[in-house]
Structures are given as structure tokens and as C-alpha cells.
Design an enzyme around this catalytic site. Structure first.
Site, PDB file in Angstrom:
ATOM      1  N   LYS A  31      -2.364  61.367   7.877  1.00 47.74           N
ATOM      2  CA  LYS A  31      -1.062  61.481   8.531  1.00 47.74           C
ATOM      3  C   LYS A  31       0.039  61.058   7.569  1.00 47.74           C
ATOM      4  O   LYS A  31      -0.009  59.968   6.995  1.00 47.74           O
ATOM      5  CB  LYS A  31      -1.010  60.618   9.789  1.00 47.74           C
ATOM      6  CG  LYS A  31       0.334  60.682  10.532  1.00 47.74           C
ATOM      7  CD  LYS A  31       0.289  59.910  11.829  1.00 47.74           C
ATOM      8  CE  LYS A  31       0.461  58.429  11.649  1.00 47.74           C
ATOM      9  NZ  LYS A  31       1.860  58.060  11.246  1.00 47.74           N
ATOM     10  N   ASP A  58       3.849  63.787  10.735  1.00 53.94           N
ATOM     11  CA  ASP A  58       4.282  63.030  11.908  1.00 53.94           C
ATOM     12  C   ASP A  58       5.771  62.670  11.788  1.00 53.94           C
ATOM     13  O   ASP A  58       6.116  61.557  11.407  1.00 53.94           O
ATOM     14  CB  ASP A  58       3.417  61.770  12.013  1.00 53.94           C
ATOM     15  CG  ASP A  58       3.822  60.856  13.150  1.00 53.94           C
ATOM     16  OD1 ASP A  58       4.395  61.339  14.135  1.00 53.94           O
ATOM     17  OD2 ASP A  58       3.549  59.636  13.040  1.00 53.94           O
ATOM     18  N   LYS A  60       8.042  63.458  14.458  1.00 52.12           N
ATOM     19  CA  LYS A  60       8.545  63.180  15.814  1.00 52.12           C
ATOM     20  C   LYS A  60       9.945  63.750  16.037  1.00 52.12           C
ATOM     21  O   LYS A  60      10.872  63.034  16.407  1.00 52.12           O
ATOM     22  CB  LYS A  60       8.550  61.677  16.085  1.00 52.12           C
ATOM     23  CG  LYS A  60       7.201  60.984  15.972  1.00 52.12           C
ATOM     24  CD  LYS A  60       7.335  59.508  16.311  1.00 52.12           C
ATOM     25  CE  LYS A  60       6.006  58.774  16.200  1.00 52.12           C
ATOM     26  NZ  LYS A  60       5.597  58.588  14.786  1.00 52.12           N
ATOM     27  N   ASP A  63      15.891  66.294  18.993  1.00 55.48           N
ATOM     28  CA  ASP A  63      17.288  66.658  18.829  1.00 55.48           C
ATOM     29  C   ASP A  63      17.602  67.772  19.822  1.00 55.48           C
ATOM     30  O   ASP A  63      16.772  68.088  20.676  1.00 55.48           O
ATOM     31  CB  ASP A  63      17.550  67.097  17.373  1.00 55.48           C
ATOM     32  CG  ASP A  63      18.963  66.765  16.905  1.00 55.48           C
ATOM     33  OD1 ASP A  63      19.917  67.106  17.640  1.00 55.48           O
ATOM     34  OD2 ASP A  63      19.114  66.182  15.819  1.00 55.48           O
ATOM     35  N   THR A 117       2.770  53.868  21.338  1.00 53.46           N
ATOM     36  CA  THR A 117       1.808  52.833  21.699  1.00 53.46           C
ATOM     37  C   THR A 117       2.331  51.430  21.407  1.00 53.46           C
ATOM     38  O   THR A 117       1.685  50.448  21.750  1.00 53.46           O
ATOM     39  CB  THR A 117       0.460  53.049  20.974  1.00 53.46           C
ATOM     40  OG1 THR A 117       0.686  53.270  19.587  1.00 53.46           O
ATOM     41  CG2 THR A 117      -0.268  54.242  21.565  1.00 53.46           C
ATOM     42  N   ARG A 209      -3.466  50.654   9.326  1.00 49.23           N
ATOM     43  CA  ARG A 209      -3.676  49.400   8.614  1.00 49.23           C
ATOM     44  C   ARG A 209      -5.114  48.895   8.578  1.00 49.23           C
ATOM     45  O   ARG A 209      -5.518  48.316   7.548  1.00 49.23           O
ATOM     46  CB  ARG A 209      -2.729  48.335   9.190  1.00 49.23           C
ATOM     47  CG  ARG A 209      -1.291  48.533   8.719  1.00 49.23           C
ATOM     48  CD  ARG A 209      -0.276  47.761   9.523  1.00 49.23           C
ATOM     49  NE  ARG A 209      -0.036  48.378  10.825  1.00 49.23           N
ATOM     50  CZ  ARG A 209       0.983  48.070  11.603  1.00 49.23           C
ATOM     51  NH1 ARG A 209       1.867  47.152  11.216  1.00 49.23           N
ATOM     52  NH2 ARG A 209       1.145  48.668  12.771  1.00 49.23           N
TER      53      ARG A 209
END
Length: 234
Positions: A31, A58, A60, A63, A117, A209
């Protein structure tokens, strides 16, 4: 799309990305988010693709419908496999996103972010002024995304069974907030383990991570991949 865990390349530079990827001798699903794309641009996509990896871009998008539609026309020309928008932009915006994407590329999948999340139910109520439950808010966005012609959504694993019931098994449920047992939550709120995500109904998981900041990234990736792929799905 391949079912392997999607590795979030949350790095700031091209050098960090290439150094990380050099540790692997297999094709991955990765990603590229805003932090990385805004600093490196499309050129990095070509380099990663040349190594045989799949890419979830990614960004997102959120608009006015015309702007998102035109932006998707541009993203459709990049060599990626998955893109996304924010469902909060509304049905018309999502429809324009699909139209812009499909005008130039029929193969790239497009999904919509329902609720991040990192968002808690208290934030949903107090800051977004959405007074339903988290589950109802997420399901509403998922159903709007399906009506708009998208391929799926980004959601928490905790909401996947509900979305599967209402939107179907083939509707993608891409779930961040994945943490192996005993891992730090970091800034995530609605989290599960890879095994739990599989059992609940996620079609894809996104892990950052726990892999990228691990002392042994390849080993951590394979442990998560094995846990994810070997878990029984309802």
C-alpha cells in the site's frame, strides 16, 4: 487480487521503501499512502511494479464529484491494482469516481473508506455528529458504495460480517487495524488479530508497523501471512 496481507509502506522516502522491499524475494501486495505518494509521485509506482508487486494506492479521494472523477481518470493511467475514495463524499461523488476510473481502466478495483479504524464511537458522536452506532454508520456507507458501483469498502474487521450479510460475499472488505496478539495498538482503535479478521469475514487485511517496524520484517510478514491464510473463514 491476490489474498496476501497488504503491507502498508508507511515510509517517507523512496530509499527507505526500496531498502525495505529488497529484503523480500517474493511478490508482495503493498500500500502506497499519502505520505509516500505526495513526496515521490508516480515514478515510485513504476519501480515497485517492476519488482512484481501489486499496489493499493491509498489516497482516499474526497472532493466535489467532478474533481474526484477527473482525478480518478489520472489515477487510472497509473499501474496500480486498487484505489479508494471516502464514502462520506456521497453517492454522486462515488459514481463519478467509478466513471472516471473505468473510462481509462476496467481492471483497477475501487473501494470506499467507511470510517477510519482510528475513529472511536465517541468521536463519531461528538466530532462527526453522527448519532447512530458505529456499525450502522459503517453499514450505511457500505451500502451506498455498493449502490454507486464500487467493488468494496475499507472497514474494521469488526464490521465485516454485517457488510457481508447486506452487500454480499464478493463485495471487498479491506481491513486495516490488524495487530498480532500482544502488539501495540498505536493510534488504532478498532483492531483485531489476523486470525480474527479472517474468521470475521475480511477479504483483505492491511498491516503496517507490525511488519515495517519489526526487527525482522520478513519473518514478521510470514508469521502474519500464515496466521491470516490458515485461519478458517466463516
Amino acid at each position: 487480487m491476490r489474498q496476501d496481507p497488504i503491507i502498508a509502506l508507511d515510509f517517507a522516502t523512496e530509499a527507505e521503501v526500496m531498502s525495505f522491499l529488497a529484503q523480500f524475494d517474493e511478490p508482495l501486495f503493498v500500500k502506497i499512502g499519502m505520505e509516500l505518494f505526495y513526496q515521490t509521485g508516480p515514478a515510485l509506482i513504476d519501480q515497485i511494479k517492476a519488482l512484481g508487486h501489486d499496489i493499493f494506492l491509498d489516497l482516499k479521494l474526497h472532493d466535489i464529484p467532478n474533481t474526484v472523477g477527473k482525478a480518478m481518470e489520472g489515477l487510472a493511467k497509473l499501474n496500480v491494482d486498487l484505489v479508494n475514495v471516502h464514502a462520506a463524499g456521497g453517492t454522486v461523488m462515488m459514481q463519478r469516481a467509478v466513471e472516471g476510473l473505468r473510462r481509462h481502466n476496467k481492471d483497477i478495483k475501487i473501494i470506499a473508506v467507511t470510517q477510519l479504524t482510528s475513529t472511536s464511537e465517541q468521536q463519531l458522536h461528538d466530532e462527526q455528529n453522527i448519532q447512530t452506532s458505529m456499525e450502522k454508520a459503517v453499514l450505511n456507507y457500505a451500502q451506498l458504495a455498493k449502490q454507486a458501483g464500487l467493488d468494496g469498502v475499507v472497514c474494521s474487521p469488526l464490521e465485516t460480517a454485517m457488510i457481508r450479510e447486506h452487500c454480499g460475499a464478493d463485495f471487498l472488505k479491506v481491513t486495516p487495524g490488524i495487530r498480532p496478539a500482544n502488539s501495540a495498538k498505536d493510534d488504532q482503535q478498532r483492531i483485531t488479530t489476523p486470525e480474527q479478521a479472517r474468521q470475521l469475514g475480511s477479504t483483505h487485511i492491511v498491516v503496517g508497523r507490525p511488519i515495517t517496524q519489526s526487527d525482522h520484517p520478513v519473518q514478521s510478514y510470514h508469521q502474519i501471512k500464515e496466521s491470516w491464510l490458515n485461519a478458517c473463514q466463516n
